[in-house]
Design an enzyme around this catalytic site. Sequence first.
Site, PDB file in Angstrom:
ATOM      1  N   ASP A 143     -28.166   6.033 -14.830  1.00 52.97           N
ATOM      2  CA  ASP A 143     -28.339   4.289 -14.548  1.00 52.97           C
ATOM      3  C   ASP A 143     -27.052   3.650 -15.202  1.00 52.97           C
ATOM      4  OD1 ASP A 143     -29.090   3.883 -17.274  1.00 52.97           O
ATOM      5  OD2 ASP A 143     -31.058   4.390 -16.755  1.00 52.97           O
ATOM      6  N   HIS A 158     -25.777  14.289 -16.570  1.00 55.22           N
ATOM      7  CA  HIS A 158     -26.449  14.456 -15.304  1.00 55.22           C
ATOM      8  C   HIS A 158     -25.701  13.312 -14.182  1.00 55.22           C
ATOM      9  CE1 HIS A 158     -30.606  15.549 -16.622  1.00 55.22           C
ATOM     10  NE2 HIS A 158     -29.658  16.632 -16.652  1.00 55.22           N
ATOM     11  N   CYS A 169     -12.517  17.393  -0.687  1.00 57.21           N
ATOM     12  CA  CYS A 169     -11.518  17.453  -1.595  1.00 57.21           C
ATOM     13  C   CYS A 169     -12.073  17.489  -2.918  1.00 57.21           C
ATOM     14  CB  CYS A 169     -10.612  16.382  -1.539  1.00 57.21           C
ATOM     15  SG  CYS A 169     -10.941  14.754  -2.116  1.00 57.21           S
ATOM     16  N   GLY A 249     -36.678   8.613 -26.498  1.00 51.65           N
ATOM     17  CA  GLY A 249     -37.084   8.318 -24.949  1.00 51.65           C
ATOM     18  C   GLY A 249     -36.964   9.355 -24.114  1.00 51.65           C
ATOM     19  N   THR A 250     -37.114  10.605 -24.582  1.00 53.86           N
ATOM     20  CA  THR A 250     -37.039  11.776 -23.635  1.00 53.86           C
ATOM     21  C   THR A 250     -38.157  12.694 -23.983  1.00 53.86           C
ATOM     22  OG1 THR A 250     -35.683  13.654 -22.922  1.00 53.86           O
ATOM     23  CG2 THR A 250     -35.279  12.937 -25.334  1.00 53.86           C
ATOM     24  N   ASN A 275     -40.382   8.462 -30.048  1.00 54.90           N
ATOM     25  CA  ASN A 275     -41.020   8.676 -28.724  1.00 54.90           C
ATOM     26  C   ASN A 275     -42.254   7.542 -28.816  1.00 54.90           C
ATOM     27  OD1 ASN A 275     -39.424   9.654 -26.526  1.00 54.90           O
ATOM     28  ND2 ASN A 275     -39.737  11.400 -27.646  1.00 54.90           N
ATOM     29  N   MET A 276     -42.945   7.574 -27.638  1.00 54.36           N
ATOM     30  CA  MET A 276     -44.295   6.698 -27.567  1.00 54.36           C
ATOM     31  C   MET A 276     -45.361   7.775 -27.797  1.00 54.36           C
ATOM     32  SD  MET A 276     -43.568   3.726 -27.250  1.00 54.36           S
ATOM     33  CE  MET A 276     -45.400   3.215 -26.990  1.00 54.36           C
ATOM     34  N   GLU A 277     -45.221   9.393 -27.736  1.00 61.89           N
ATOM     35  CA  GLU A 277     -46.092  10.254 -28.008  1.00 61.89           C
ATOM     36  C   GLU A 277     -45.228  11.367 -28.423  1.00 61.89           C
ATOM     37  OE1 GLU A 277     -46.747  11.333 -23.294  1.00 61.89           O
ATOM     38  OE2 GLU A 277     -47.951  10.022 -24.362  1.00 61.89           O
TER      39      GLU A 277
END
Length: 286
Positions: A143, A158, A169, A249-250, A275-277
């Site tokens: 993003d 990515h 080309c 955040g992954t 992270n959240m968890e």
Amino acid sequence: MCLFQFTARRLVSQAHCGLKASSSKKQKLCLEMARPSSNMADFREVFAKAKHIAIITGAGVSAESGVPTFRGAGGFWRKWQAQELATPGAFARNPSRVWEFYHYRREVMLSKHPNPAHIAIAECEKRLSKQGRSVVVITQNIDELHRKAGTKHLLEIHGSLFKTRCTSCGNVAANYKSPICPALAGKGAPDPDTEDAAIPVEDLPQCEEDGCNGLLRPHVVWFGEALDPGVLTAVEKELDICDLCLVVGTSSVVYPAAMFAPQVSARGVPVAEFNMEATPATNRFR
């Protein structure tokens, strides 16, 4: 970094397990290393000493900016999930549909802005560079919000929504046009009842290199494709020299990125997870 609950391994050197002590004491120390910790004092101490910090980020960093992930329950564009559209085969069969999907994503991202997580990471890089310390951000996100926030040393493993690659080309170019081509104007609505635009190939984005006019595709790594070897080599070099790794955040389930932090941890480098968890990789961090 207040957006993320801090979940980290106790940041203790591997050498602690080699101290001369009774077997029971050594076992206790090693078990302590394997126990999850949220000790910020430990983290601050290690952070203050780190000279080369690698920050690995994923979709969770962009979630607060309202970026759709198209993963998991409800992650559909029309009636398809991303893994049904983001493939070389899907593009070969129906380049118009795939370009509608990516045009929609590009237009959505043009309205999104970096959140406090992106800004904190960019500020970290800026401040530490003045101290002769380095920060590299290795992101799975396409993003460009890290770039918008001001991050300079950025490896987008990515690819990017705002780069194209010619299928003839091979030229890769930045492209921020809105719409990316006239035929896609007003197209890409995500509603399930929307009919495909069925845009002829010659009206889809075309290469602007002299005498080429080949069909462009998004310069992103699709399912079933390998990472760019040049980018991967750059990532490996950064991971080899880092003395602290932050995972932010992954979910640590998308390979090969999911192995980056565990590999760093395996050679004794502290890894801190924001992270959240807990994630599948949490127990592999020291």
